[in-house]
Design an enzyme around this catalytic site. Structure first.
Site, PDB file in Angstrom:
ATOM      1  N   ASP A  10       0.851  -1.200   0.000  1.00 46.22           N
ATOM      2  CA  ASP A  10       0.000   0.000   0.000  1.00 46.22           C
ATOM      3  C   ASP A  10       0.887   1.251   0.000  1.00 46.22           C
ATOM      4  OD1 ASP A  10       0.926  -0.592   2.580  1.00 46.22           O
ATOM      5  OD2 ASP A  10      -0.782   0.360   3.568  1.00 46.22           O
ATOM      6  N   HIS A 240       9.860  -0.076   8.186  1.00 46.27           N
ATOM      7  CA  HIS A 240       9.087  -1.262   8.534  1.00 46.27           C
ATOM      8  C   HIS A 240       9.057  -2.301   7.416  1.00 46.27           C
ATOM      9  CE1 HIS A 240       7.478   0.689  12.145  1.00 46.27           C
ATOM     10  NE2 HIS A 240       7.219   1.744  11.409  1.00 46.27           N
TER      11      HIS A 240
END
Length: 313
Positions: A10, A240
């Site tokens: 995303d 991340h």
């Protein structure tokens, strides 16, 4: 060894960093990207995935997927973290390619069936596309080589609620399905990713080494860095999503444990990941009834951050 992967994403500033690794690393064969809402609307995610491949001089299949959670109400994208365009509001060129006509879930199912036991699914956003793929063809559980999920938190606490990490919170019902499906799965959550900080010195090397893509990564990093300075008081950002690829290629940099995962799907603890270590007895057995998986509990953050810069420089 080369790892054929589908990257479910995303994008998202940290997604962009990870996609750059997937496009560049010689041991990764990027079969395609599948997109979901999360950091941005799914249409923007698809645009950004196509753009990142284009900036790297690659033409990679991109299949659009989930636009909203399976069950719960959708929350607005976090524009204060990733910007309205998902890439730190950096000015972006036009995209020259179009997405796949197939849905993300169908692309996953078709690709896994074409190359049984070879493909690793690396998912770094909400997990609706993987949940939909399981609904289309449950047999892919036994056909994937592995599943690597960036998300969740075991001991670290949450980053969007006191207990929930963003990807799990955005679609806890999909997460509950995916994390307990019974396929070979590793969770790379905040316990590992919060140990890693991509510093300005790292990004300077990346910008110098990646041409037009590097300039875009540096521009989006500046926006993301401002958020992390306010949020965690660090000079840099937590990369991340790159950590999921780091685990795939450099697993020795992580501390893992085996056990049973579950996800809270409603109430005040919505999106919390619960981990029951293998062989540990509790007052009832219900926490230890899901399939065994691996979770990352710690990481060598300095080595991982250096590795990211080394790959992209």
């Amino acid at each position: 060894m080369t790892h054929p992967i589908i990257f479910d994403t995303d994008p998202g500033v940290d997604d962009a960093q990870a996609i750059a690794i997937a496009l560049r690393h010689p041991e990764l064969e990027l079969l395609g990207m599948t997109t979901t809402y999360g950091n941005v609307d799914v249409e923007i995610a698809t645009h950004n995935a196509l753009l990142l491949a284009q900036l790297a001089g690659r033409e990679i299949p991109v299949a659009q997927g989930a636009a909203a959670p399976l069950v719960k109400r959708r929350h607005a994208p976090p524009t204060h973290i990733h910007g309205v365009n998902g890439l730190g509001d950096t000015p972006l060129p036009a995209v020259n390619h179009r997405p796949e006509p197939r849905s993300a879930a169908q692309f996953i199912v078709d690709t896994v069936n074409q190359r049984p036991t070879e493909v690793t699914l690396v998912a770094v956003g909400p997990l609706g596309n993987l949940a939909a793929a399981l609904q289309l063809d449950p047999t892919i559980i036994d056909k994937v080589k592995g599943v690597v999920i960036m998300g969740g938190s075991i001991h670290e606490g949450g980053n969007v609620t006191p207990v929930a990490e963003a990807n799990m919170f955005n679609d806890p019902d999909a997460a509950a399905r995916v994390l307990t499906a019974g396929w070979p799965l590793t969770l790379v959550g905040l316990d590992a990713t919060h140990r890693c900080v991509l510093r300005p010195s790292h990004m300077a090397r990346i910008e110098a080494g990646q041409g037009e893509l590097g300039r875009m990564l540096a521009g989006s990093y500046a926006f993301y860095r401002d958020f992390y300075h306010e949020f965690l008081g660090i000079d840099g950002c937590c990369p991340h999503d790159s950590c999921a690829l780091a685990w795939l290629l450099r697993p020795e940099l992580f501390t893992t444990a085996r056990g049973h995962l579950s996800v809270v799907t409603d109430g005040a603890a919505e999106g919390q990941t619960l981990f029951a270590p293998e062989g540990r007895g509790f007052i009832e057995e219900r926490w230890s009834t899901t399939p065994l998986v691996d979770v990352c509990l710690d990481a060598d953050g300095q080595a991982i951050s250096d590795w990211i810069a080394d790959v992209l420089a």
